[in-house]
Design an enzyme around this catalytic site. Structure first.
Site, PDB file in Angstrom:
ATOM      1  N   GLU A   1      12.232  62.392  27.930  1.00 30.04           N
ATOM      2  CA  GLU A   1      11.373  63.278  28.715  1.00 30.04           C
ATOM      3  C   GLU A   1      11.495  62.838  30.165  1.00 30.04           C
ATOM      4  OE1 GLU A   1       9.845  65.877  27.516  1.00 30.04           O
ATOM      5  OE2 GLU A   1      10.195  65.465  25.390  1.00 30.04           O
TER       6      GLU A   1
ATOM      7  N   CYS B   1       5.220  65.035  36.646  1.00 30.07           N
ATOM      8  CA  CYS B   1       6.625  65.401  36.409  1.00 30.07           C
ATOM      9  C   CYS B   1       6.850  66.900  36.524  1.00 30.07           C
ATOM     10  CB  CYS B   1       7.078  64.901  35.056  1.00 30.07           C
ATOM     11  SG  CYS B   1       6.038  65.495  33.712  1.00 30.07           S
TER      12      CYS B   1
HETATM   13  P1  NAD Z   1       8.158  53.939  34.948  1.00 34.79           P
HETATM   14  O1  NAD Z   1       8.563  53.095  36.078  1.00 34.79           O
HETATM   15  O2  NAD Z   1       6.777  53.809  34.375  1.00 34.79           O
HETATM   16  O3  NAD Z   1       9.239  53.726  33.812  1.00 34.79           O
HETATM   17  C1  NAD Z   1       9.133  54.341  32.563  1.00 34.79           C
HETATM   18  C2  NAD Z   1       9.238  53.291  31.486  1.00 34.79           C
HETATM   19  O4  NAD Z   1      10.548  52.725  31.515  1.00 34.79           O
HETATM   20  C3  NAD Z   1       8.253  52.149  31.639  1.00 34.79           C
HETATM   21  O5  NAD Z   1       7.614  51.909  30.401  1.00 34.79           O
HETATM   22  C4  NAD Z   1       9.123  50.996  32.066  1.00 34.79           C
HETATM   23  O6  NAD Z   1       8.651  49.750  31.614  1.00 34.79           O
HETATM   24  C5  NAD Z   1      10.448  51.312  31.449  1.00 34.79           C
HETATM   25  N1  NAD Z   1      11.563  50.713  32.178  1.00 34.79           N
HETATM   26  C6  NAD Z   1      11.687  50.598  33.525  1.00 34.79           C
HETATM   27  N2  NAD Z   1      12.859  50.018  33.844  1.00 34.79           N
HETATM   28  C7  NAD Z   1      13.497  49.748  32.682  1.00 34.79           C
HETATM   29  C8  NAD Z   1      14.746  49.145  32.328  1.00 34.79           C
HETATM   30  N3  NAD Z   1      15.590  48.693  33.252  1.00 34.79           N
HETATM   31  N4  NAD Z   1      15.055  49.060  31.019  1.00 34.79           N
HETATM   32  C9  NAD Z   1      14.220  49.518  30.081  1.00 34.79           C
HETATM   33  N5  NAD Z   1      13.017  50.088  30.353  1.00 34.79           N
HETATM   34  C10 NAD Z   1      12.659  50.196  31.615  1.00 34.79           C
HETATM   35  O7  NAD Z   1       8.297  55.454  35.293  1.00 34.79           O
HETATM   36  P2  NAD Z   1       9.278  56.152  36.299  1.00 34.79           P
HETATM   37  O8  NAD Z   1      10.681  56.045  35.805  1.00 34.79           O
HETATM   38  O9  NAD Z   1       8.931  55.804  37.697  1.00 34.79           O
HETATM   39  O10 NAD Z   1       8.708  57.616  36.003  1.00 34.79           O
HETATM   40  C11 NAD Z   1       8.822  58.615  36.906  1.00 34.79           C
HETATM   41  C12 NAD Z   1       9.796  59.629  36.377  1.00 34.79           C
HETATM   42  O11 NAD Z   1       9.402  60.026  35.090  1.00 34.79           O
HETATM   43  C13 NAD Z   1       9.843  60.885  37.213  1.00 34.79           C
HETATM   44  O12 NAD Z   1      11.174  61.312  37.315  1.00 34.79           O
HETATM   45  C14 NAD Z   1       9.050  61.865  36.378  1.00 34.79           C
HETATM   46  O13 NAD Z   1       9.393  63.197  36.621  1.00 34.79           O
HETATM   47  C15 NAD Z   1       9.390  61.429  35.011  1.00 34.79           C
HETATM   48  N6  NAD Z   1       8.328  61.822  34.103  1.00 34.79           N
HETATM   49  C16 NAD Z   1       8.630  62.722  33.163  1.00 34.79           C
HETATM   50  C17 NAD Z   1       7.647  63.155  32.312  1.00 34.79           C
HETATM   51  C18 NAD Z   1       7.924  64.158  31.230  1.00 34.79           C
HETATM   52  O14 NAD Z   1       7.059  64.337  30.377  1.00 34.79           O
HETATM   53  N7  NAD Z   1       9.066  64.818  31.217  1.00 34.79           N
HETATM   54  C19 NAD Z   1       6.358  62.661  32.445  1.00 34.79           C
HETATM   55  C20 NAD Z   1       6.106  61.729  33.429  1.00 34.79           C
HETATM   56  C21 NAD Z   1       7.106  61.297  34.260  1.00 34.79           C
END
Ligand code: NAD
Length: 460
Positions: free
Chosen positions: A214, A248
């Protein structure tokens, strides 16, 4: 909750043993777990509000709107439909398979890993858990470390409400998640950015584990000529400013014709005043930016065009005013990546066809919005724009419909959930055929003959 990464494999072995022992199979157990999740949310409303206020400055109304209301509705929907979702789904058996019957039998995958994101840290962790439990899976939940207070609270509450034999929480950041990903899960459900999405998929490939990603991306909002500008401005402003744009599916940028542009900007200014007054940085109804890194990233985007509304920042409290920008070049920084904050670039297009072409030249969005009064525009847009979700004459509200599958396409993700789509996503749809023993029609068995060949052609 294991803190030592070497314990992850033991945790997985325990969960798998309970899964194989049939713990999660009875529908009664699944219903109880869903009810317990509902109680967790009800009985801890105050503490959840406090944690979300600490992490994101979320007002309680936004906790309800963006986090818990959707969960209550999904839980209720899953509990009501559980019996029919889990039933055999009969399919037609063709002549060649007669006598016989065929059906699809949903079965749980096993142990599902759910990795949540920080922007809606309760909803994004628990809404995949609902179909995971409804489908009869065990689950390991990894909340986002970036929303630290919420992560701590969920790690404390979940073991108190849910069956620990089937559901565990692992807190942590990159190191812990990397270790977790080395384990063999039966499905990985990830919410977050595309860069980490690639890491997840690579790790999943080792065990050939199916994934749901997602992700996000730039969600366009098109204002068609002749649209109801007042209504569009109200709904667009709300969708952009909820959670300070850290959503998002927030409208990322606007495409509008030159004749409507100034009217739209005036209407947005009016709505911002109605919603947040004149001192928006201090409004208690308006969230903060999650942390300094994201605050700096967003502040740098303010140079991408001419700021016509807002633009002020409060560095100490990580707040950025709702900001509208014009004279934004399509190749400027703010148009390169998902904004994920309260900055709204407004770009001009000559007409709807140019707007559609603009969107189609870029990655497929997670959501797209069209404000229009024309049925023809609506139809053309719906046919020509490939997008995870499409909402006409509003923003975000499609999330309130449990029967609408939610998820991206192309770069905005893979796999959909919510309602039955979520149940099916986290189930293996096992194909079953049962043959009758009589009469046996021997045409498929050797020795072959020209006569049998003719019959085979007729049957197939
Ligand atoms: P985040 O930094 O919270 O990361 C998401 C998860 O990935 C966390 O649990 C984190 O611990 C894990 N993570 C981070 N780096 C990692 C690595 N190197 N290896 C393994 N796991 C790792 O969130 P984010 O990425 O900043 O989220 C923002 C993005 O998410 C935006 O692009 C947003 O659009 C998207 N998003 C999508 C949805 C959806 O439902 N489609 C919802 C919310 C956010």
């Amino acid at each position: 909750m294991p803190t030592d990464t070497s314990q992850y494999s033991n945790m997985l072995a325990e969960l798998r043993a309970h899964f194989n022992g049939g713990l999660t199979r009875p529908l009664g157990w699944r219903r109880e777990q869903l009810a317990a999740l509902s109680r967790l949310l009800e009985e801890n409303e105050g503490r959840l509000n406090e944690a979300l206020a600490e992490d994101l400055g979320k007002p309680p109304q936004e906790v309800l709107l963006g986090e818990t209301a959707l969960l209550f509705s999904e839980i209720d929907h899953a509990r009501r439909h559980l019996k029919s979702w889990t039933k055999r789904r009969r399919v037609r058996t063709p002549m060649v398979g007669k006598p016989g019957r065929s059906w699809v039998q949903p079965e749980p995958y096993g142990v599902v890993l759910i990795i949540g994101a920080w922007n809606y840290p309760v909803q994004l962790l628990l809404s995949p858990l609902i179909p995971a439990l409804a489908a009869g899976n065990c689950a390991v939940l990894k909340p986002s470390e970036i929303a630290a207070a919420t992560s701590r609270l969920l790690a404390e509450l979940i073991p108190k409400y849910l069956d620990e034999r089937a559901v565990r929480v692992v807190e942590g950041a990159v190191e812990e998640t990397t270790e977790l990903l080395k384990q063999h899960f039966d499905h990985i459900f990830y919410t977050g950015g595309a860069a980490v999405g690639r890491i997840i998929m690579r790790a999943a490939a080792e065990h050939l584990t199916p994934v749901t990603l997602e992700l996000g991306g730039k969600s366009p909002c098109v204002i068609d000529a002749g649209a109801d500008i007042e209504s569009a401005a109200r709904r667009l402003t709300w969708g952009k400013c909820l959670n300070a744009g850290q959503t998002c599916i927030a409208p990322d940028y606007v495409l509008v014709t030159p004749s409507e542009r100034d009217k739209l900007i005036g209407a947005i200014e009016h709505e911002l005043f109605e919603m947040y007054g004149s001192n928006r940085l201090e409004s208690s109804d308006y969230c903060k930016i999650i942390n300094r890194r994201h605050f700096d990233r967003l502040r740098n985007l303010l140079d991408s065009g001419r700021v016509v509304i807002g633009g002020k920042v409060d560095e100490e409290n990580c707040r950025i005013e709702p900001t509208v920008m014009t004279e934004v070049a399509p190749d400027s920084a703010v148009m390169q990546e998902e904004i994920f904050g309260p900055i709204l670039p407004i770009l001009e297009v000559e007409n709807l066809d140019e707007a559609i072409a603009f969107i189609r030249q870029r990655d497929k969005p997670l959501s797209s919005y069209l404000f229009t009064r024309s049925g023809e525009s609506e139809q053309r847009f719906a046919e020509l724009v490939s997008t995870g979700n499409l909402c006409i004459n509003d923003t975000l509200m499609f999330m309130s419909v449990p029967d609408l599958p939610f998820g991206g396409v192309g770069m905005s993700g893979m796999g959909q959930y919510h309602g039955k789509a979520g149940f099916d996503r986290l189930s293996h749809l096992k194909a079953v055929m049962k043959r009758g023993r009589f009469p046996e029609i021997p045409v498929r068995f050797p020795p072959y003959s020209r006569f049998k060949m003719r019959l085979l052609k007729w049957f197939s």
